[in-house]
Motif scaffolding. Structure first.
Motif, PDB file in Angstrom:
ATOM      1  N   ASN A 172       0.821  -1.220   0.000  1.00  9.84           N
ATOM      2  CA  ASN A 172       0.000   0.000   0.000  1.00  9.84           C
ATOM      3  C   ASN A 172       0.853   1.268   0.000  1.00  9.84           C
ATOM      4  N   SER A 173       2.045   1.189   0.594  1.00 12.82           N
ATOM      5  CA  SER A 173       2.915   2.370   0.633  1.00 12.82           C
ATOM      6  C   SER A 173       3.421   2.751  -0.754  1.00 12.82           C
ATOM      7  N   SER A 217       3.747   9.495  -1.744  1.00 11.02           N
ATOM      8  CA  SER A 217       3.872  10.922  -1.439  1.00 11.02           C
ATOM      9  C   SER A 217       3.071  11.321  -0.203  1.00 11.02           C
ATOM     10  N   LEU A 218       2.036  10.546   0.141  1.00 12.66           N
ATOM     11  CA  LEU A 218       1.236  10.876   1.325  1.00 12.66           C
ATOM     12  C   LEU A 218       1.991  10.600   2.621  1.00 12.66           C
ATOM     13  N   LEU A 219       3.063   9.804   2.518  1.00  7.85           N
ATOM     14  CA  LEU A 219       3.860   9.513   3.702  1.00  7.85           C
ATOM     15  C   LEU A 219       4.806  10.659   4.050  1.00  7.85           C
ATOM     16  N   PHE A 270      -0.130   9.460  -6.228  1.00  9.31           N
ATOM     17  CA  PHE A 270       0.745   9.451  -5.047  1.00  9.31           C
ATOM     18  C   PHE A 270       1.952   8.528  -5.219  1.00  9.31           C
ATOM     19  N   VAL A 271       2.089   7.918  -6.386  1.00  9.57           N
ATOM     20  CA  VAL A 271       3.227   7.039  -6.646  1.00  9.57           C
ATOM     21  C   VAL A 271       4.487   7.868  -6.814  1.00  9.57           C
ATOM     22  N   HIS A 272       5.598   7.322  -6.323  1.00 10.66           N
ATOM     23  CA  HIS A 272       6.886   8.019  -6.435  1.00 10.66           C
ATOM     24  C   HIS A 272       7.230   8.250  -7.893  1.00 10.66           C
ATOM     25  N   LYS A 273       7.477   9.478  -8.246  1.00 11.82           N
ATOM     26  CA  LYS A 273       7.819   9.843  -9.623  1.00 11.82           C
ATOM     27  C   LYS A 273       9.333   9.888  -9.802  1.00 11.82           C
ATOM     28  N   LEU A 274       9.780   9.351 -10.928  1.00 15.36           N
ATOM     29  CA  LEU A 274      11.208   9.393 -11.235  1.00 15.36           C
ATOM     30  C   LEU A 274      11.585  10.761 -11.786  1.00 15.36           C
TER      31      LEU A 274
END
Length: 474
Positions: free
Chosen positions: A83-84, A89-91, A126-130
């Motif tokens: 889920n993380s 990004s919400l973390l 919210f997925v980490h963007k490269l």
């Protein structure tokens, strides 16, 4: 794995889920999003299903069939914080300070939770963007090479993260001459293989020397993995056959009705001219268009099965709203408008019409597999999860779906080794009728509850006015 062990594993798995309490937004997970590696509750499931299987593939934890390895794969991802990945990004504490947060379990499904779920899984907000690069192709290639190396390890969450960023499950390594599934099979990474297949990896893809992932698994002594990859390769036809008669193809082929002959006791088996024309059009489809039609029917089977599970698992003492239903296949933007329209028309078929269409597809699938007039084997054509091209704007494909509802076309010589008895056909028909009757009964209960709720809402104000008038008189 024996049936008793599988049942015991399933029970322990469900208990572990409830102890983990890791449903994304709620506290009582009963479903799973397989390709996202998370557990979800009934409310969130209704939103996930409305996104479409190209976004979220959902399955009920207790009432759906689960291959043991697939079940273990989802459990492993959920336990290791998949889920993380979708809430990266919400973390960030800065996001909390700015007021950006995920909904609470007490928030309403519409619009609060539904908007969040769409942003999270459909928009990947919210997925980490490269870091940005000028050539997106280089980024995808780099990610795919990392995936190719990572699948030999047991780090599922790493591979899921790479896939979420755009790594290709069917990537063919130019130097190694293999795909990630070849590597996972050779290393005996069963769960990695499951994850790759969910994301579209082809179990029948050849390496530079023509060997498949199944060959790699057998060579490595991974017999169970090799057998599982064979199951994955024929998942589409297996599931269609199981939906039709509740048995796998080896047994189901003898339970399919023989159409094309008539008798006083079975006049409904007549092969009409319209049905013959529809069958000819089905047989005339190219392998690609036939594959797409079969995949669309597969998705409709999944929708109907999940609908049945949804209706049977709901608490009918409360109102089941229309917003919880998924009346037809959601639009897939990667498909043409013609194909999306055809997919949605599948929902109009009643149980008998839909079963007839499935029978015709299974019949023609076997014909193509045996190479009767076609060059490509059906094993390559009917692989679920394959990266399909968009449908061409072919009106024949659309009209194909509209004419199939009148099709009673099937030749038993294409599907079974011998003639089929009327009794066996009636058993299949009875099972389909029972399923449809159960759905209709549940819908009737829902309608009765809706009427009762409206009646109570209409009468409630009058009751309060009467009580107020009584108090004033006192």
């Amino acid at each position: 794995m024996s049936l008793c062990l599988l049942v015991l594993y399933h029970i322990n798995f469900v208990i572990e889920i409830r102890e983990m309490n890791i449903c994304v937004l709620c506290t009582d997970p009963g479903w799973s999003s397989i390709n996202r590696g998370v557990f979800i509750c009934d409310e969130c499931c209704s939103v996930h299903r409305s996104l479409g299987r190209h976004i979220s593939i959902v399955k009920h934890l207790r009432h759906s069939g689960w291959p043991p390895a697939l079940l273990q794969m989802v459990q492993t991802l959920a336990s290791n914080g998949a889920n993380s990945i979708w809430e990266h990004s919400l973390l960030d504490p800065a996001q909390v300070q700015s007021g950006r947060r995920k909904p609470n379990p007490q928030d309403k499904v519409h619009p609060t939770k539904s908007e969040f779920i769409r942003a999270k899984y459909q928009m990947l907000a919210f997925v980490h963007k490269l870091p940005c690069r000028d050539d997106d192709g280089v980024t995808t290639k780099d990610l795919s090479k990392q995936l190719h190396s990572s699948v030999r390890t047991g780090s599922l969450e790493t591979c899921l993260r790479l896939l979420s960023l755009g790594a290709q499950a069917n990537f063919f390594h130019p130097e190694k001459g293999t795909t990630p599934l070849h590597v996972a099979a050779k290393a005996g990474q069963v769960l990695q293989a499951e994850l790759l297949v969910v994301y579209g990896a082809d179990p029948g893809a050849p390496d530079i020397n023509g060997r498949t992932p199944m060959d790699y698994a057998r060579q490595a002594g991974q017999v169970e993995l090799a057998e599982r990859l064979v199951e994955c390769q024929y998942e589409l036809t297996d599931r269609l056959a199981f939906y039709l008669c509740g048995r796998r193809p080896g047994k189901c082929s003898h339970a399919l009705p023989q159409v094309g002959t008539s008798s006083p006791s079975s006049p409904h088996l007549d092969l009409s001219e319209l049905a013959k024309a529809a069958k000819k059009k089905l047989q005339a489809l190219s392998n690609r268009l036939f594959e797409e039609l079969a995949m669309d029917v597969y998705d409709e089977v999944d929708r109907r099965e999940n609908d049945a599970v949804w209706l049977t698992t709901q608490n009918h003492s409360t109102l089941v709203t229309e917003r919880s239903a998924v009346p037809f296949l959601p639009v897939n933007p990667e498909y043409s408008a013609t194909r999306n329209q055809g997919r949605q028309k599948l929902a109009r078929f009643n149980a008998r019409e839909f079963a007839t269409l499935i029978i015709d597809i299974l019949s023609d699938a076997k014909r193509r597999q045996q190479g009767k007039g076609l060059a490509s084997p059906v094993g390559d054509v009917l692989l679920p999860g394959h990266d399909y091209d968009s449908v061409a704007s072919d009106e024949d494909t659309d009209s194909e779906l509209t004419t199939q509802n009148n099709s009673g076309s099937m030749d038993s010589s294409d599907l079974s080794d011998g003639p089929i008895t009327l009794q066996e056909y009636l058993e299949v028909k009875k099972a389909l009728a029972s399923s449809e009757a159960k759905v209709q009964q549940l819908m009737k209960v829902n309608n009765n509850l809706s009427e009762e709720l409206r009646r109570l809402q209409k009468e409630a104000p009058l009751g309060r006015d009467d009580r107020l008038g009584f108090c004033a008189a006192q």
